[in-house]
Design an enzyme around this catalytic site. Sequence first.
Site, PDB file in Angstrom:
ATOM      1  N   SER A 175     -44.940 -37.156  36.538  1.00 43.78           N
ATOM      2  CA  SER A 175     -44.399 -37.832  37.725  1.00 43.78           C
ATOM      3  C   SER A 175     -43.059 -37.273  38.178  1.00 43.78           C
ATOM      4  O   SER A 175     -42.614 -37.555  39.290  1.00 43.78           O
ATOM      5  CB  SER A 175     -44.266 -39.327  37.446  1.00 43.78           C
ATOM      6  OG  SER A 175     -45.540 -39.902  37.218  1.00 43.78           O
ATOM      7  N   GLU A 188       0.781  -1.227   0.000  1.00 41.80           N
ATOM      8  CA  GLU A 188       0.000   0.000   0.000  1.00 41.80           C
ATOM      9  C   GLU A 188       0.822   1.291   0.000  1.00 41.80           C
ATOM     10  O   GLU A 188       0.402   2.283  -0.562  1.00 41.80           O
ATOM     11  CB  GLU A 188      -0.937   0.008   1.220  1.00 41.80           C
ATOM     12  CG  GLU A 188      -2.012  -1.053   1.185  1.00 41.80           C
ATOM     13  CD  GLU A 188      -2.998  -0.841   0.048  1.00 41.80           C
ATOM     14  OE1 GLU A 188      -3.385   0.319  -0.207  1.00 41.80           O
ATOM     15  OE2 GLU A 188      -3.374  -1.838  -0.593  1.00 41.80           O
TER      16      GLU A 188
END
Length: 813
Positions: free
Chosen positions: A487, A105
């Site tokens: 139950s 860059e």
Amino acid sequence: MSSSDKSSNTSSGTTRSWLGRFIIKCAVFAAGLGVCGALVLTLALALAWPNLPDLSAMIDYRPRVPLRIYTADKVLIGEFGEERRNVLRFDEIPDVMKSAILSAEDDRFYQHGGIDWAGVARAMVANLTHMSKTQGASTITMQVARNFYLSSEKTYTRKFYELLLTFKIEATLTKNQILDLYMNQIFLGHRAYGFAAASRTYLGKPLSEITPAEAALLAGIPKAPSRFNPIANFQRAKARQGYVLARMKSLGYLTEAEYEQAKNQEIIIKSAPGTPAGGYAIHGEYVAELARQLLYSVYQDNIYSRGFNVYTTVKSTDQEDAYKAVRDGILTYTRRSVYPGPEETIKLPDNIESKPEELDTLLDSLQEKYPDSDDLLTGLVLDASPTKITIARTASQIIEVTDKGALKTVARGLGKNAQDKYKISRGSVVYVHKDGDHWEVINLPTVQAAFVSVRPQDGAIQAMVGGFDFDGGNFNRVTQAWRQPGSAFKPFIYASSLERGLTPATQISDEPFMLTASQTGSKAWKPKNYGNRYEPMLTMRQGLYKSKNMISIRIMQAVGPKYVQDYITRFGFDRERQPAVLPLALGAGSVTPLQLAGGYAVFANGGYRVPPYLVDHVTDSTGKVIMRAKPVVAGDASARVVDPRTVYVMNDMMRGVATYGTGARVHRELKRNDIGGKTGTTNDSHDAWFAGFTPKLVGIAWMGFDQPRSLGQGETGGGAALPIWLDYMSKTLKGVPETPPGDMPQGLSRVNGDFYFSEYPPGQAIARVGLPAPSDIPVDGGGGGGLDGIADLLNQLKGDSSNRVQAPPTVPF
């Protein structure tokens, strides 16, 4: 001198005089233009400079870091936010990454003052030579200015402001600070901001581990993130990588040998576990979503960009074990259920197999309509017979189902006599699954299941799975599904009776029980034992082992429904969802799996109520802890809710259930003596449960349909839910030593093998609960029977058991 010479000299002088005056005028005009230009430029600078953005936000950089959710052992399970970032300090970024960026860059970054004039000239020459824009001249500083503050519109005004801001940045920040900002905030495709996030997204590794070849690949992306990232276009990304590597060598960052090695290195593209692009290392979707909801309740929308890190109590290994247990439990149930037929059947051209592109296009459209569910994969049947099904996943992946057991599961869909709605034939869309070493055809399950485990010492949630597939709907059945516990609720009824004079040795009638319409105030109520099996008398212990409904009803009748209703709130159950009527003895109220886990934790920890919690602590983006859980801990006297003698006796009886009773499979398979538990099956098998625990861990498994309907004849908690619980516990408890029962609490004695409270010694404890006379059954809703409107109430409870009864999660931090 002749007249002609004089004329020539005069003409020449006139020309020189005119040219001189013209040059002077041009010079004056140029000077004027220069002065005007300078004045205009000065005025522009005077007007524009004060309007440049303040750099304080840049100096005190706070990027939009997403909310992240972790397990207790720091495995990422969720990420929420628009941007994916992993911010690193400048010294944490490897030098090879810095050199790759500079090479790609801005190789003169440390020499220029923000604008690289030599680069500008080079770009102009290159662009003029090629008569197109082939090179740019933006420096790293200019890109930082553009990305932080300016729009991407291509106007002269924006370019002017970019240049001014570039100078301001260079005057305010050091070069290292500028490069640091660039490397952390540049967009690199696929929601990745900064090179640390890009390394995880594209290479599946932290930035600290990248090689020069990988650094060059990443450094090539900023030129055009949408086109040069390796997922979008690998070949273009590789070409760009080659350019960056060559620049790194020419600039002296790589030796010839290093360059050759990097150029020849194979690049493997994969997302790291824990990144959304590549999936997470474990399946913690329900946990992550609940953690997000809990944090949102405190901070609202601000949670998605401030970099909060939420550390849950969940253990990654436990969570994955729970996920697999739930999936396997549901698939096992689905295999033994009636095969409902393929998803649909379409007409296929006879020769589509010879046209790979056409077949793949068709398969892509089908997989959009019928998406995969983890390892449950969408396929298209090319041929089917009773001995083999040929299925295409893609044009190049053809699966053959030949296992006899797998074919038996879908046998009703094979053969000439198969009904159309069940028939598997060419063009049928089906789901396939790899079961061990063979493939099978299996429909996408419609049944659901949930599992949660809790540490009983403080309520920390260790694992939580709220359904078969989070992507199919994020309804969390652990926290949001109110279902009848059946139950599995009986131990709380039994516990209440121990403090009212009953003992495990109390003889209780198991004869059929009935209330007439006049007694209920509505319709007659005639509950039944499972299988319609009855015995004259059983001890309380035997009644729990065999999960006898008549025993539970008579215990509650003897104690009083109102007393039971008050008593069970000690375990954390909602009073309004547990009405004071006899059906409560059969688990006709409503609980969530998480609430039931909290109730069983009281048994596991010796009688202390420790509300379950999920979030251990939260940190901000700097790692500072901003929130920490303060859970209730077992042993805190203020948290005691149940007499330790009651807990001791109930644990003994529930260990018996897991050894000799309806949960005996637990002892057979795990071969441990420190596990207690209880199965649960509701009326018509709408809900199947198993609740089990050791002193160190509580686990709750549930199975049922979202819109309640029967799981099928013979389906019970022991057959449908217990396998999920066992699958999880067999892994979690592996290698964990047994915890023997503690010393018997004071005030409790053991006589002839059974327990007695000191205030109810043998001879004074209730020895027998028999058949009451009709006149002994109160109908006023008082402490004795509480029977008014039972039928209406049962209808209400039946509706209330729907999985779609939603409520805010009841999980504190």
